[in-house]
Design a protein around this motif. Structure first.
Motif, PDB file in Angstrom:
ATOM      1  N   PRO A  40       0.813  -1.224   0.000  1.00 43.55           N
ATOM      2  CA  PRO A  40       0.000   0.000   0.000  1.00 43.55           C
ATOM      3  C   PRO A  40       0.845   1.272   0.000  1.00 43.55           C
ATOM      4  O   PRO A  40       1.765   1.427   0.797  1.00 43.55           O
ATOM      5  N   GLY A  41       0.541   2.150  -0.954  1.00 42.53           N
ATOM      6  CA  GLY A  41       1.237   3.421  -1.039  1.00 42.53           C
ATOM      7  C   GLY A  41       2.615   3.354  -1.658  1.00 42.53           C
ATOM      8  O   GLY A  41       3.280   4.382  -1.798  1.00 42.53           O
ATOM      9  N   GLN A  42       3.069   2.147  -2.050  1.00 44.79           N
ATOM     10  CA  GLN A  42       4.426   2.010  -2.575  1.00 44.79           C
ATOM     11  C   GLN A  42       4.450   1.154  -3.849  1.00 44.79           C
ATOM     12  O   GLN A  42       4.860  -0.004  -3.825  1.00 44.79           O
ATOM     13  N   PRO A  43       4.037   1.726  -4.954  1.00 41.16           N
ATOM     14  CA  PRO A  43       3.969   0.954  -6.198  1.00 41.16           C
ATOM     15  C   PRO A  43       5.306   0.360  -6.637  1.00 41.16           C
ATOM     16  O   PRO A  43       5.342  -0.739  -7.179  1.00 41.16           O
ATOM     17  N   LYS A  44       6.409   1.057  -6.381  1.00 40.92           N
ATOM     18  CA  LYS A  44       7.711   0.547  -6.826  1.00 40.92           C
ATOM     19  C   LYS A  44       8.200  -0.630  -5.998  1.00 40.92           C
ATOM     20  O   LYS A  44       9.220  -1.246  -6.329  1.00 40.92           O
ATOM     21  N   LEU A  45       7.469  -0.975  -4.936  1.00 44.33           N
ATOM     22  CA  LEU A  45       7.779  -2.170  -4.147  1.00 44.33           C
ATOM     23  C   LEU A  45       6.730  -3.257  -4.342  1.00 44.33           C
ATOM     24  O   LEU A  45       6.836  -4.323  -3.754  1.00 44.33           O
ATOM     25  N   SER A  46       5.738  -2.993  -5.166  1.00 46.96           N
ATOM     26  CA  SER A  46       4.611  -3.899  -5.362  1.00 46.96           C
ATOM     27  C   SER A  46       4.866  -4.853  -6.526  1.00 46.96           C
ATOM     28  O   SER A  46       5.158  -4.416  -7.639  1.00 46.96           O
ATOM     29  N   ARG A  47       4.731  -6.150  -6.254  1.00 47.23           N
ATOM     30  CA  ARG A  47       4.941  -7.152  -7.299  1.00 47.23           C
ATOM     31  C   ARG A  47       3.953  -7.008  -8.452  1.00 47.23           C
ATOM     32  O   ARG A  47       4.255  -7.393  -9.573  1.00 47.23           O
ATOM     33  N   LEU A  48       2.789  -6.432  -8.201  1.00 46.85           N
ATOM     34  CA  LEU A  48       1.818  -6.193  -9.256  1.00 46.85           C
ATOM     35  C   LEU A  48       2.418  -5.298 -10.350  1.00 46.85           C
ATOM     36  O   LEU A  48       2.096  -5.430 -11.523  1.00 46.85           O
ATOM     37  N   ILE A  49       3.323  -4.423  -9.984  1.00 43.13           N
ATOM     38  CA  ILE A  49       4.019  -3.549 -10.924  1.00 43.13           C
ATOM     39  C   ILE A  49       5.317  -4.197 -11.399  1.00 43.13           C
ATOM     40  O   ILE A  49       5.611  -4.238 -12.586  1.00 43.13           O
ATOM     41  N   LEU A  50       6.097  -4.708 -10.475  1.00 39.45           N
ATOM     42  CA  LEU A  50       7.446  -5.178 -10.779  1.00 39.45           C
ATOM     43  C   LEU A  50       7.515  -6.424 -11.651  1.00 39.45           C
ATOM     44  O   LEU A  50       8.416  -6.551 -12.474  1.00 39.45           O
ATOM     45  N   MET A  51       6.589  -7.337 -11.494  1.00 36.95           N
ATOM     46  CA  MET A  51       6.663  -8.600 -12.237  1.00 36.95           C
ATOM     47  C   MET A  51       6.439  -8.410 -13.746  1.00 36.95           C
ATOM     48  O   MET A  51       7.241  -8.897 -14.541  1.00 36.95           O
ATOM     49  N   PRO A  52       5.390  -7.716 -14.196  1.00 35.11           N
ATOM     50  CA  PRO A  52       5.187  -7.596 -15.646  1.00 35.11           C
ATOM     51  C   PRO A  52       5.967  -6.453 -16.308  1.00 35.11           C
ATOM     52  O   PRO A  52       5.927  -6.294 -17.520  1.00 35.11           O
ATOM     53  N   LEU A  53       6.695  -5.678 -15.519  1.00 32.68           N
ATOM     54  CA  LEU A  53       7.460  -4.542 -16.047  1.00 32.68           C
ATOM     55  C   LEU A  53       8.845  -5.013 -16.484  1.00 32.68           C
ATOM     56  O   LEU A  53       9.517  -5.760 -15.769  1.00 32.68           O
ATOM     57  N   HIS A  55      12.706  -5.437 -17.068  1.00 35.16           N
ATOM     58  CA  HIS A  55      13.815  -5.230 -16.136  1.00 35.16           C
ATOM     59  C   HIS A  55      14.481  -3.868 -16.387  1.00 35.16           C
ATOM     60  O   HIS A  55      14.803  -3.145 -15.448  1.00 35.16           O
ATOM     61  N   GLU A  56      14.649  -3.518 -17.651  1.00 36.21           N
ATOM     62  CA  GLU A  56      15.274  -2.245 -18.012  1.00 36.21           C
ATOM     63  C   GLU A  56      14.428  -1.055 -17.568  1.00 36.21           C
ATOM     64  O   GLU A  56      14.940   0.043 -17.389  1.00 36.21           O
ATOM     65  N   GLY A  57      13.137  -1.284 -17.366  1.00 32.06           N
ATOM     66  CA  GLY A  57      12.235  -0.223 -16.939  1.00 32.06           C
ATOM     67  C   GLY A  57      12.043  -0.178 -15.437  1.00 32.06           C
ATOM     68  O   GLY A  57      11.251   0.614 -14.931  1.00 32.06           O
ATOM     69  N   GLY A  58      12.751  -1.063 -14.707  1.00 30.16           N
ATOM     70  CA  GLY A  58      12.664  -1.065 -13.251  1.00 30.16           C
ATOM     71  C   GLY A  58      11.981  -2.284 -12.674  1.00 30.16           C
ATOM     72  O   GLY A  58      11.820  -2.393 -11.461  1.00 30.16           O
ATOM     73  N   GLY A  59      11.574  -3.217 -13.527  1.00 34.48           N
ATOM     74  CA  GLY A  59      10.893  -4.422 -13.061  1.00 34.48           C
ATOM     75  C   GLY A  59      11.855  -5.515 -12.635  1.00 34.48           C
ATOM     76  O   GLY A  59      13.071  -5.359 -12.714  1.00 34.48           O
ATOM     77  N   THR A  60      11.269  -6.631 -12.202  1.00 30.12           N
ATOM     78  CA  THR A  60      12.087  -7.778 -11.813  1.00 30.12           C
ATOM     79  C   THR A  60      12.768  -8.363 -13.048  1.00 30.12           C
ATOM     80  O   THR A  60      12.370  -8.107 -14.188  1.00 30.12           O
ATOM     81  N   GLU A  61      13.792  -9.149 -12.799  1.00 26.01           N
ATOM     82  CA  GLU A  61      14.531  -9.741 -13.917  1.00 26.01           C
ATOM     83  C   GLU A  61      13.703 -10.791 -14.652  1.00 26.01           C
ATOM     84  O   GLU A  61      13.805 -10.940 -15.856  1.00 26.01           O
ATOM     85  N   PHE A  62      12.846 -11.530 -13.910  1.00 26.98           N
ATOM     86  CA  PHE A  62      12.098 -12.620 -14.535  1.00 26.98           C
ATOM     87  C   PHE A  62      10.642 -12.617 -14.095  1.00 26.98           C
ATOM     88  O   PHE A  62      10.330 -12.365 -12.941  1.00 26.98           O
ATOM     89  N   HIS A  63       9.769 -12.905 -15.039  1.00 26.09           N
ATOM     90  CA  HIS A  63       8.344 -13.108 -14.774  1.00 26.09           C
ATOM     91  C   HIS A  63       7.912 -14.258 -15.676  1.00 26.09           C
ATOM     92  O   HIS A  63       8.035 -14.159 -16.892  1.00 26.09           O
ATOM     93  N   PRO A  64       7.433 -15.374 -15.094  1.00 25.80           N
ATOM     94  CA  PRO A  64       7.096 -16.529 -15.910  1.00 25.80           C
ATOM     95  C   PRO A  64       6.102 -16.222 -17.030  1.00 25.80           C
ATOM     96  O   PRO A  64       6.094 -16.879 -18.059  1.00 25.80           O
ATOM     97  N   GLY A  65       5.274 -15.206 -16.841  1.00 30.20           N
ATOM     98  CA  GLY A  65       4.292 -14.845 -17.857  1.00 30.20           C
ATOM     99  C   GLY A  65       4.802 -13.838 -18.869  1.00 30.20           C
ATOM    100  O   GLY A  65       4.053 -13.362 -19.711  1.00 30.20           O
ATOM    101  N   GLY A  66       6.082 -13.499 -18.776  1.00 31.31           N
ATOM    102  CA  GLY A  66       6.659 -12.535 -19.702  1.00 31.31           C
ATOM    103  C   GLY A  66       6.538 -11.111 -19.195  1.00 31.31           C
ATOM    104  O   GLY A  66       5.968 -10.836 -18.153  1.00 31.31           O
TER     105      GLY A  66
END
Length: 89
Positions: A40-53, A55-66
């Motif tokens: 809550p209140g911290q989108p840059k720490l939220s997996r909802l943002i980080l997983m599908p984003l 890596h070059e844009g700030g997301g996690t390195e891997f997301h099984p769904g791409g």
């Protein structure tokens, strides 16, 4: 929805064949599921943002769904960021 309708940590409610929207009850269950991947209140720490984003844009390195979003400037990411920013702890 297709990737998250079965067997994933973030499992969304399954729609019946031919349905194009969830019922009110299913929507509430999906909301509860999403709260597990939102800080809550911290989108840059939220997996909802980080997983599908990307890596070059700030997301996690891997997301099984791409990776579905290139940067935080994507309109859909902006919508999610606004929602997460307004979520009360």
């Amino acid at each position: 929805y297709a990737c998250h309708s079965q067997g994933t940590p973030l499992r969304l409610q399954e729609m019946s064949p031919g349905d194009t929207a969830w019922t009110e009850e299913q929507s509430r269950a999906n909301f509860v599921a999403l709260t597990r991947v939102v800080v809550p209140g911290q989108p840059k720490l939220s997996r909802l943002i980080l997983m599908p984003l990307a890596h070059e844009g700030g997301g996690t390195e891997f997301h099984p769904g791409g990776k579905h979003f290139t940067t935080m400037d994507d309109p859909e990411i902006k919508t999610l960021v606004a929602w997460i920013s307004d979520v009360k702890k």
